[in-house]
Write a protein that holds these residues in place. Sequence first.
Motif, PDB file in Angstrom:
ATOM      1  N   SER A  56       0.962  -1.181  -0.183  1.00  0.00           N
ATOM      2  CA  SER A  56      -0.168   0.098  -0.025  1.00  0.00           C
ATOM      3  C   SER A  56       1.021   1.195  -0.071  1.00  0.00           C
ATOM      4  CB  SER A  56      -0.860  -0.003   1.344  1.00  0.00           C
ATOM      5  OG  SER A  56      -1.661   1.195   1.275  1.00  0.00           O
ATOM      6  N   ASN A  59       2.400   3.684   3.062  1.00  0.00           N
ATOM      7  CA  ASN A  59       1.664   3.068   4.607  1.00  0.00           C
ATOM      8  C   ASN A  59       2.247   1.782   4.479  1.00  0.00           C
ATOM      9  OD1 ASN A  59       0.203   5.071   5.223  1.00  0.00           O
ATOM     10  ND2 ASN A  59      -1.649   4.285   4.371  1.00  0.00           N
ATOM     11  N   ARG A 123     -11.345 -11.079  -5.795  1.00  0.00           N
ATOM     12  CA  ARG A 123     -11.168 -10.609  -4.574  1.00  0.00           C
ATOM     13  C   ARG A 123     -11.326 -11.588  -3.492  1.00  0.00           C
ATOM     14  NH1 ARG A 123     -13.568  -5.190  -1.686  1.00  0.00           N
ATOM     15  NH2 ARG A 123     -14.033  -5.831   0.432  1.00  0.00           N
ATOM     16  N   HIS A 159     -19.996  -3.038   0.350  1.00  0.00           N
ATOM     17  CA  HIS A 159     -18.759  -3.517   0.763  1.00  0.00           C
ATOM     18  C   HIS A 159     -18.230  -4.497  -0.303  1.00  0.00           C
ATOM     19  CE1 HIS A 159     -14.937  -4.181   2.995  1.00  0.00           C
ATOM     20  NE2 HIS A 159     -15.344  -5.281   3.200  1.00  0.00           N
ATOM     21  N   HIS A 188     -18.279   6.609  10.261  1.00  0.00           N
ATOM     22  CA  HIS A 188     -19.072   6.363   9.152  1.00  0.00           C
ATOM     23  C   HIS A 188     -20.638   6.141   9.337  1.00  0.00           C
ATOM     24  CE1 HIS A 188     -15.141   5.160   6.758  1.00  0.00           C
ATOM     25  NE2 HIS A 188     -15.017   6.335   7.182  1.00  0.00           N
ATOM     26  N   GLY A 196     -15.301   3.816   1.834  1.00  0.00           N
ATOM     27  CA  GLY A 196     -13.985   3.198   1.839  1.00  0.00           C
ATOM     28  C   GLY A 196     -13.366   2.732   0.617  1.00  0.00           C
ATOM     29  N   PRO A 197     -11.884   2.719   0.641  1.00  0.00           N
ATOM     30  CA  PRO A 197     -11.205   2.278  -0.518  1.00  0.00           C
ATOM     31  C   PRO A 197     -11.448   0.811  -0.622  1.00  0.00           C
ATOM     32  CG  PRO A 197      -9.827   2.363   1.048  1.00  0.00           C
ATOM     33  CD  PRO A 197     -11.160   3.139   1.713  1.00  0.00           C
ATOM     34  N   MET A 198     -12.085  -0.119   0.333  1.00  0.00           N
ATOM     35  CA  MET A 198     -12.570  -1.370   0.137  1.00  0.00           C
ATOM     36  C   MET A 198     -13.660  -1.715  -0.001  1.00  0.00           C
ATOM     37  SD  MET A 198      -9.764  -3.072   0.063  1.00  0.00           S
ATOM     38  CE  MET A 198      -9.971  -4.812   0.311  1.00  0.00           C
ATOM     39  N   ASP A 199     -14.535  -0.759  -0.322  1.00  0.00           N
ATOM     40  CA  ASP A 199     -15.959  -0.743  -0.553  1.00  0.00           C
ATOM     41  C   ASP A 199     -16.232  -0.939  -2.462  1.00  0.00           C
ATOM     42  OD1 ASP A 199     -16.805  -0.713   2.095  1.00  0.00           O
ATOM     43  OD2 ASP A 199     -17.026   1.637   1.978  1.00  0.00           O
ATOM     44  N   GLY A 202     -19.955   2.139  -3.946  1.00  0.00           N
ATOM     45  CA  GLY A 202     -20.309   3.135  -3.264  1.00  0.00           C
ATOM     46  C   GLY A 202     -21.588   3.349  -3.031  1.00  0.00           C
ATOM     47  N   THR A 205     -23.140   0.843  -0.755  1.00  0.00           N
ATOM     48  CA  THR A 205     -22.554   0.898   0.605  1.00  0.00           C
ATOM     49  C   THR A 205     -23.605   2.106   1.246  1.00  0.00           C
ATOM     50  OG1 THR A 205     -20.399   0.188  -0.017  1.00  0.00           O
ATOM     51  CG2 THR A 205     -20.509   1.669   2.019  1.00  0.00           C
TER      52      THR A 205
END
Length: 244
Positions: A56, A59, A123, A159, A188, A196-199, A202, A205
């Motif tokens: 990532s 990070n 995924r 998600h 949230h 979020g970046p993993m959703d 959107g 969600t």
Amino acid sequence: MTTSTSNPQRLYLMQVATMIIGPLEVPVPCYLIQTNNGKNILIDSGLPPAAQLPESGANQQRIEYKKNVIEQLAMIGVQPDDIDILICTHYDLDHAGNNSAFPKAQLVTQRMQHEVALAGHPRFISTRSQWDLPATRYQLIDGDLELLPGIDLIETSGHVPGHQAILVHLPETGPVLLAIDAVAMQAHFNPDRAVGPMDLDGASTIASTHKLLELVEKKHVNLVIFGHDGPQWSTLKQLPEYFA
């Protein structure tokens, strides 16, 4: 006619690992519901051994393992063969990493999630050995369902397709909502939430968040437990303690 003897009596929370993502400490949870008539209902099975987080950028990411789900269940005398039902909220690595360790459990998941995974969505490839199990093991459901008296499954796609949250009605605490990854962080849980970046979706969600907000108001939910909220999890009772 159902009787009170089938109702949930205890809810155990288990933090089986912590994902360190930059400055964030993200809990990896599993849950156990025990009923009056002796059923053990596990929710999710945590990370598999030696899992690694994806790269990532700047990070730093790593996993700190705690006692895994099997070790934590053993602390209260529950063995893998004692699990009657395993509710699979979704097939992400940190939620479905040990499903096959519970050979006598009926697996309960949303049909949409299972079919998307079977179709080869990238995924869920890493956990395929844990969810691609004989069809006779599964109860595939479509949408919201009262699984057992006092245990409601809430379809909350976004998600991932076919994600599900769980509403547990406890005798003392009252209704407890396990939001899982439909709303992973308390910050949230509002109509104008960030995605979020993993959703994966959107709009879905956000729609699922609205659905849960309405559920909390309608059912007078006393406690919402968010799936990956480190500050909240540090305040919650965890196994061997429980919510009753």
